[in-house]
Design a protein around this motif. Structure first.
Motif, PDB file in Angstrom:
ATOM      1  N   ALA A  75       0.719  -1.480  -0.212  1.00 26.77           N
ATOM      2  CA  ALA A  75       0.245  -0.009   0.457  1.00 26.77           C
ATOM      3  C   ALA A  75       0.744   1.283  -0.097  1.00 26.77           C
ATOM      4  O   ALA A  75       0.339   2.367  -0.903  1.00 26.77           O
ATOM      5  CB  ALA A  75      -0.706  -0.064   1.421  1.00 26.77           C
ATOM      6  N   ALA A  76       2.424   1.428   0.747  1.00 31.47           N
ATOM      7  CA  ALA A  76       3.348   2.648   0.899  1.00 31.47           C
ATOM      8  C   ALA A  76       3.775   2.986  -0.195  1.00 31.47           C
ATOM      9  O   ALA A  76       3.776   3.765  -0.415  1.00 31.47           O
ATOM     10  CB  ALA A  76       4.273   2.075   2.209  1.00 31.47           C
ATOM     11  N   ASN A  77       3.537   2.273  -1.048  1.00 35.37           N
ATOM     12  CA  ASN A  77       5.026   1.922  -1.576  1.00 35.37           C
ATOM     13  C   ASN A  77       3.294   2.906  -3.449  1.00 35.37           C
ATOM     14  O   ASN A  77       3.910   3.246  -4.452  1.00 35.37           O
ATOM     15  CB  ASN A  77       5.669   0.728  -3.016  1.00 35.37           C
ATOM     16  N   MET A  78       2.191   1.874  -3.616  1.00 34.50           N
ATOM     17  CA  MET A  78       1.175   2.599  -4.417  1.00 34.50           C
ATOM     18  C   MET A  78       0.782   3.653  -4.183  1.00 34.50           C
ATOM     19  O   MET A  78       0.643   4.861  -4.996  1.00 34.50           O
ATOM     20  CB  MET A  78       0.410   1.696  -4.598  1.00 34.50           C
ATOM     21  N   ILE A  79       0.952   4.001  -2.924  1.00 35.42           N
ATOM     22  CA  ILE A  79       0.319   5.689  -2.231  1.00 35.42           C
ATOM     23  C   ILE A  79       2.010   6.165  -2.641  1.00 35.42           C
ATOM     24  O   ILE A  79       1.108   7.785  -3.072  1.00 35.42           O
ATOM     25  CB  ILE A  79       0.381   5.707  -0.805  1.00 35.42           C
ATOM     26  N   ALA A  80       3.211   6.049  -2.945  1.00 33.86           N
ATOM     27  CA  ALA A  80       3.989   7.590  -2.647  1.00 33.86           C
ATOM     28  C   ALA A  80       4.060   8.201  -3.872  1.00 33.86           C
ATOM     29  O   ALA A  80       3.819   8.619  -4.680  1.00 33.86           O
ATOM     30  CB  ALA A  80       5.408   6.747  -2.276  1.00 33.86           C
ATOM     31  N   GLY A  81       4.006   6.644  -5.367  1.00 35.68           N
ATOM     32  CA  GLY A  81       4.222   7.312  -6.156  1.00 35.68           C
ATOM     33  C   GLY A  81       3.544   8.131  -6.909  1.00 35.68           C
ATOM     34  O   GLY A  81       3.124   8.880  -7.535  1.00 35.68           O
ATOM     35  N   HIS A  82       1.792   7.839  -6.497  1.00 35.90           N
ATOM     36  CA  HIS A  82       0.025   7.713  -7.408  1.00 35.90           C
ATOM     37  C   HIS A  82       0.218   9.808  -6.672  1.00 35.90           C
ATOM     38  O   HIS A  82       0.227  10.864  -7.049  1.00 35.90           O
ATOM     39  CB  HIS A  82      -0.648   7.328  -6.739  1.00 35.90           C
ATOM     40  N   LEU A  83       1.288   9.901  -5.063  1.00 33.23           N
ATOM     41  CA  LEU A  83       1.105  11.061  -4.591  1.00 33.23           C
ATOM     42  C   LEU A  83       2.165  12.216  -4.948  1.00 33.23           C
ATOM     43  O   LEU A  83       1.549  12.985  -5.267  1.00 33.23           O
ATOM     44  CB  LEU A  83       1.318  11.277  -2.768  1.00 33.23           C
ATOM     45  N   LEU A  91       2.682  11.716  -8.033  1.00 36.28           N
ATOM     46  CA  LEU A  91       2.310  12.061  -9.685  1.00 36.28           C
ATOM     47  C   LEU A  91       1.477  13.288  -9.512  1.00 36.28           C
ATOM     48  O   LEU A  91       1.490  14.186 -10.461  1.00 36.28           O
ATOM     49  CB  LEU A  91       1.683  11.331 -10.092  1.00 36.28           C
ATOM     50  N   THR A  92       0.747  13.041  -8.214  1.00 36.53           N
ATOM     51  CA  THR A  92      -0.504  14.122  -8.084  1.00 36.53           C
ATOM     52  C   THR A  92      -0.234  15.576  -7.685  1.00 36.53           C
ATOM     53  O   THR A  92      -0.524  16.676  -8.064  1.00 36.53           O
ATOM     54  CB  THR A  92      -1.115  13.776  -6.827  1.00 36.53           C
ATOM     55  N   LEU A  93       0.761  15.532  -6.434  1.00 34.74           N
ATOM     56  CA  LEU A  93       1.725  16.884  -5.996  1.00 34.74           C
ATOM     57  C   LEU A  93       2.239  17.750  -8.027  1.00 34.74           C
ATOM     58  O   LEU A  93       1.900  18.815  -7.584  1.00 34.74           O
ATOM     59  CB  LEU A  93       2.359  16.646  -5.279  1.00 34.74           C
ATOM     60  N   LEU A 146       9.021  20.725 -18.838  1.00 37.51           N
ATOM     61  CA  LEU A 146       9.666  19.822 -18.628  1.00 37.51           C
ATOM     62  C   LEU A 146       9.081  19.002 -17.436  1.00 37.51           C
ATOM     63  O   LEU A 146       9.651  17.911 -16.346  1.00 37.51           O
ATOM     64  CB  LEU A 146      11.080  20.711 -17.178  1.00 37.51           C
ATOM     65  N   LEU A 147       7.914  19.594 -16.541  1.00 34.09           N
ATOM     66  CA  LEU A 147       7.100  18.475 -16.163  1.00 34.09           C
ATOM     67  C   LEU A 147       6.376  17.187 -16.458  1.00 34.09           C
ATOM     68  O   LEU A 147       6.328  16.706 -15.984  1.00 34.09           O
ATOM     69  CB  LEU A 147       6.123  19.693 -15.405  1.00 34.09           C
ATOM     70  N   ILE A 148       6.043  17.452 -17.914  1.00 37.66           N
ATOM     71  CA  ILE A 148       5.425  16.467 -19.207  1.00 37.66           C
ATOM     72  C   ILE A 148       6.598  14.795 -18.418  1.00 37.66           C
ATOM     73  O   ILE A 148       6.606  14.148 -18.853  1.00 37.66           O
ATOM     74  CB  ILE A 148       5.038  16.966 -19.820  1.00 37.66           C
ATOM     75  N   PHE A 149       7.470  15.873 -19.056  1.00 34.87           N
ATOM     76  CA  PHE A 149       9.099  14.932 -18.622  1.00 34.87           C
ATOM     77  C   PHE A 149       9.009  14.323 -18.082  1.00 34.87           C
ATOM     78  O   PHE A 149       9.331  12.619 -18.078  1.00 34.87           O
ATOM     79  CB  PHE A 149      10.382  15.513 -19.536  1.00 34.87           C
ATOM     80  N   THR A 150       9.035  14.718 -16.555  1.00 34.72           N
ATOM     81  CA  THR A 150       9.211  14.003 -15.528  1.00 34.72           C
ATOM     82  C   THR A 150       7.983  13.520 -15.096  1.00 34.72           C
ATOM     83  O   THR A 150       8.550  12.686 -14.297  1.00 34.72           O
ATOM     84  CB  THR A 150       9.142  15.239 -14.384  1.00 34.72           C
ATOM     85  N   GLN A 151       6.662  13.471 -15.636  1.00 31.84           N
ATOM     86  CA  GLN A 151       5.688  13.066 -15.422  1.00 31.84           C
ATOM     87  C   GLN A 151       5.505  11.240 -16.325  1.00 31.84           C
ATOM     88  O   GLN A 151       5.279  10.734 -15.341  1.00 31.84           O
ATOM     89  CB  GLN A 151       4.270  13.607 -15.574  1.00 31.84           C
TER      90      GLN A 151
END
Length: 226
Positions: free
Chosen positions: A164-172, A174-176, A191-196
């Motif tokens: 759960a923590a690994n899935m939440i961390a990446g999604h958070l 990406l959301t931020l 740059l943000l699009i490339f990072t995303q």
């Protein structure tokens, strides 16, 4: 608009007070074309080779002389289910069920409990011997029994929290980063699009790795029952 940072993980979508977010747990079955089960194709041979590789590895971890015959297929199914749900969570507006402890704990706890019950009923001496590692001094044996008991009891929790923590961390993350898009200039948006995109690629790898780790650790826990 999000009421708080974690509202994207809340099961709030509903129709007539019936929560619909958890329907995404079974959406993986709809994405598989029916022809894969009937007509041999490249998808079929690719998936079949993956399953055979997993079967050989899980069989080696469990032990070829294990009394748990056919148990490798349980862990292959577990790996497939978690991987499908992890990948579905990468799509926009799809609820990530594996980011909730109610989902991950419901997978880890019954599996661990069944191993413990089976082991203590059929091979209690072997299970009790695991509480005292070989070569432990007699003075430290009571402490080792307590430590090993606690480490054994927290296994389903560590399995569930890790996934759960690994899935939440990446999604958070990406959301931020996505929320900062309207405030940036055009050059920074590129740059943000490339990072995303890079983070999305990393999350795809994490989706596979975490499902593999969950299945492998479950296999190792089951091997102690023998």
């Amino acid at each position: 608009m999000m009421t708080n940072l974690f509202s994207v993980f809340d099961p709030s979508t509903s129709i007539s007070n019936l929560p619909m977010n958890w329907v995404s747990t079974m959406l993986g079955l709809l994405l598989i074309p029916m022809s894969i089960w009937l007509i041999p194709s490249r998808h079929f041979f690719l998936w079949n080779s993956i399953l055979l590789s997993l079967h050989k590895e899980f069989k080696m971890l469990i032990g070829y002389k294990s009394i748990l015959k056919g148990s490798s297929f349980i862990f292959i199914s577990l790996f497939s289910m978690i991987m499908f749900n992890n990948f579905l969570g990468l799509f926009p507006y799809v609820f990530t069920s594996t980011s909730h402890l109610s989902m991950t704990l419901s997978l880890a706890l019954p599996l661990w409990m069944s191993f413990m019950i089976f082991g203590y009923i059929n091979n209690s001496k072997h299970m009790l011997a695991h509480l005292v590692p070989q070569g432990t001094p007699p003075l430290l044996m009571p402490f080792m029994v307590c430590i090993e008991t606690v480490s054994n009891l927290i296994r389903p929790g560590t399995l569930a929290i890790r996934l759960a923590a690994n899935m939440i961390a990446g999604h958070l993350l990406l959301t931020l980063l996505g929320d900062t898009g309207p405030l940036l200039t055009l050059s920074l948006v590129n740059l943000l699009i490339f990072t995303q995109i890079a983070l999305l690629t990393l999350e795809s790898a994490v989706a596979i790795i975490q499902s593999y780790v969950f299945a492998v650790l479950s296999t190792l826990y089951s091997s102690e029952v023998n």
